[in-house]
Each structure stands twice: as C-alpha cells, then as structure tokens.
Design a protein around this motif. Structure first.
Motif, PDB file in Angstrom:
ATOM      1  N   VAL A  30      22.413  54.539  28.589  1.00 52.33           N
ATOM      2  CA  VAL A  30      22.532  55.893  28.036  1.00 52.33           C
ATOM      3  C   VAL A  30      23.861  56.523  28.431  1.00 52.33           C
ATOM      4  CG1 VAL A  30      21.520  58.212  28.034  1.00 52.33           C
ATOM      5  CG2 VAL A  30      20.037  56.204  27.864  1.00 52.33           C
ATOM      6  N   ASP A  31      24.300  56.299  29.657  1.00 47.71           N
ATOM      7  CA  ASP A  31      25.615  56.814  30.071  1.00 47.71           C
ATOM      8  C   ASP A  31      26.713  56.237  29.189  1.00 47.71           C
ATOM      9  OD1 ASP A  31      24.671  58.384  32.188  1.00 47.71           O
ATOM     10  OD2 ASP A  31      24.804  56.710  33.608  1.00 47.71           O
ATOM     11  N   ARG A  70      26.596  57.936  25.815  1.00 50.82           N
ATOM     12  CA  ARG A  70      27.117  59.315  25.902  1.00 50.82           C
ATOM     13  C   ARG A  70      28.649  59.322  25.965  1.00 50.82           C
ATOM     14  NH1 ARG A  70      24.980  63.051  30.176  1.00 50.82           N
ATOM     15  NH2 ARG A  70      25.660  64.627  28.700  1.00 50.82           N
ATOM     16  N   ARG A  71      29.230  58.372  26.691  1.00 46.12           N
ATOM     17  CA  ARG A  71      30.698  58.304  26.759  1.00 46.12           C
ATOM     18  C   ARG A  71      31.273  58.007  25.374  1.00 46.12           C
ATOM     19  NH1 ARG A  71      29.649  55.805  31.716  1.00 46.12           N
ATOM     20  NH2 ARG A  71      29.927  53.720  30.856  1.00 46.12           N
ATOM     21  N   TRP A 107      29.867  58.739  22.429  1.00 43.30           N
ATOM     22  CA  TRP A 107      29.714  59.939  21.605  1.00 43.30           C
ATOM     23  C   TRP A 107      30.689  61.032  22.037  1.00 43.30           C
ATOM     24  CZ3 TRP A 107      28.165  59.757  17.050  1.00 43.30           C
ATOM     25  CH2 TRP A 107      27.107  58.950  16.647  1.00 43.30           C
ATOM     26  N   ALA A 108      30.936  61.144  23.314  1.00 44.90           N
ATOM     27  CA  ALA A 108      31.889  62.161  23.798  1.00 44.90           C
ATOM     28  C   ALA A 108      33.277  61.897  23.229  1.00 44.90           C
ATOM     29  CB  ALA A 108      31.924  62.173  25.319  1.00 44.90           C
ATOM     30  N   ASP A 155      26.941  68.366  22.526  1.00 46.43           N
ATOM     31  CA  ASP A 155      26.279  68.222  23.823  1.00 46.43           C
ATOM     32  C   ASP A 155      25.224  67.121  23.712  1.00 46.43           C
ATOM     33  OD1 ASP A 155      25.063  68.423  26.276  1.00 46.43           O
ATOM     34  OD2 ASP A 155      24.246  70.442  25.930  1.00 46.43           O
ATOM     35  N   THR A 156      25.436  66.037  24.403  1.00 42.68           N
ATOM     36  CA  THR A 156      24.499  64.903  24.356  1.00 42.68           C
ATOM     37  C   THR A 156      23.559  64.886  25.565  1.00 42.68           C
ATOM     38  OG1 THR A 156      26.079  63.439  25.448  1.00 42.68           O
ATOM     39  CG2 THR A 156      26.112  63.486  23.016  1.00 42.68           C
ATOM     40  N   GLU A 157      23.450  65.978  26.268  1.00 44.91           N
ATOM     41  CA  GLU A 157      22.588  66.043  27.448  1.00 44.91           C
ATOM     42  C   GLU A 157      21.128  65.677  27.158  1.00 44.91           C
ATOM     43  OE1 GLU A 157      19.882  67.937  30.337  1.00 44.91           O
ATOM     44  OE2 GLU A 157      20.251  68.682  28.314  1.00 44.91           O
ATOM     45  N   MET A 209      19.999  63.299  25.569  1.00 45.53           N
ATOM     46  CA  MET A 209      19.887  61.843  25.698  1.00 45.53           C
ATOM     47  C   MET A 209      19.627  61.408  27.131  1.00 45.53           C
ATOM     48  SD  MET A 209      22.997  60.421  23.292  1.00 45.53           S
ATOM     49  CE  MET A 209      22.670  58.706  23.691  1.00 45.53           C
ATOM     50  N   THR A 210      20.059  62.222  28.097  1.00 44.17           N
ATOM     51  CA  THR A 210      19.884  61.819  29.492  1.00 44.17           C
ATOM     52  C   THR A 210      18.417  61.683  29.842  1.00 44.17           C
ATOM     53  OG1 THR A 210      19.926  64.073  30.399  1.00 44.17           O
ATOM     54  CG2 THR A 210      22.049  62.919  30.205  1.00 44.17           C
ATOM     55  N   GLY A 221      16.605  59.967  25.597  1.00 43.55           N
ATOM     56  CA  GLY A 221      17.195  58.652  25.326  1.00 43.55           C
ATOM     57  C   GLY A 221      16.757  57.631  26.362  1.00 43.55           C
TER      58      GLY A 221
END
Length: 183
Positions: free
Chosen positions: A17-18, A21-22, A24-25, A32-34, A36-37, A40
């Motif tokens: 997931v990290d 997120r990177r 997508w960032a 804000d993909t928070e 997903m933490t 996800g």
C-alpha cells in the motif's frame, strides 16, 4: 520486471500500500490517499490470507460457503437448528445461494432438513453429529492457521488492532444501515 535488489528495497520502504500511495502521489499529487492506509490494507490483507483459509477448509472437503453454513449452525448452540431465513440473514447471502449450499451439505450428511414442530410448512436446518464434528475440526484448524499470520504482532498490538477494526466496522455499519433499509 524488477530484480531481487529492487524488491528488497521496496520492502524496506514499506508495504504494498505504501508503494501504491507513492505512485499515486507522483501521478495525482493533489489527491489524499490516506484512506488506502486502512481500507487498502484491509483489502490486501483479505486477498493475502483468503487462499490459506480456503485451503484449510478444502482439507476438510468444504468450500468457504459450506463451512460458513455448518459454522453458523454450530455456533448457534444446542440444538444446532435454525430456519433458512435466520441462516441467510446471518450469512448475508440470497435464499437461492443458501438452498444450493444446503443441498450439497445434506447430500454429504452434514445437515438435515426437519419440519418445524410449530408450523408444518416451515423447515428447520439441523446440524448432524458428523456436521458438528466437522465444523469444530475445521474451525480449530482455521484458527490455528490464522493465528500464524498474526505472529508479527504482540498481544497488546493484536488487542489494539482488533479494537480499532471493531470500532471502524461499527461506524461503517451505522453509516450504511439507511442505504441497506432502502434496498
């Protein structure tokens, strides 16, 4: 394709997931993909453990849905009988889906259908002794298998995570309840 060094680097830089997120960032830096933490990771967790759970049940000659039926009957307590309506409400499946499972389980001798004493038109689904034994054995094996996946967390971490997940699920169920009543 990545080589082993890149894969090891990614593992030290977080989980799947990290990495997502990177990516997508980089592509949508304003988003804000928070969520997903948590969500996800819950989805990823389910996908990672599902094959092991299904393999455990297959070792007992059951698929996941069949296990769910006999487990629902077993955890209902003596006399291990429920109406089909009580069962499909608990299992959150259609009555047709339940009927198909019941047919297979009855053929295997794990459940039986009985006429309800109070209403001859109603049917009760009863767990046979063989079904009770199989449900217990399969559930014990499943819990042992699932416990192995939790070894990365100590007891306090497991308790905290379980509490937080319970709180999250309760909140989501409350939010979704009006939508479920409308359908």
């Amino acid at each position: 394709m990545t080589n082993g060094t890149d894969e090891n680097k990614d593992r030290t830089d977080g989980d799947h997931v990290d990495r997502l997120r990177r990516q997508w960032a980089r592509e949508l830096p304003d988003l804000d993909t928070e969520p997903m933490t948590i969500l996800g990771r819950a989805f990823r967790l389910t996908n990672l453990v599902r094959p092991s759970i299904e393999e455990t049940f297959a070792g007992f000659g059951l698929d996941r849905g069949e296990f769910d039926v006999i487990a629902t009957l077993r955890r209902s307590g003596p006399p291990y009988r429920l109406t089909p309506t009580e069962m499909y409400s608990s299992l959150m499946i259609s009555s047709g889906g339940l009927t198909h499972r019941l047919d297979r389980l009855e053929k295997a001798g794990l459940i039986r259908r009985e006429k309800a004493l109070h209403d001859g038109r109603s049917v009760l689904v009863a767990l046979t002794e063989a079904g009770k034994t199989l449900a217990e054995e399969a559930f014990r094996a499943d819990m042992a298998s699932e416990a192995r996946f939790l070894q990365a967390l100590d007891g306090q971490e497991r308790e905290a995570l379980a509490g937080l997940l319970g709180k999250l699920i309760a909140g989501i169920e409350i939010e979704l309840a009006p939508a479920r009543r409308e359908t």
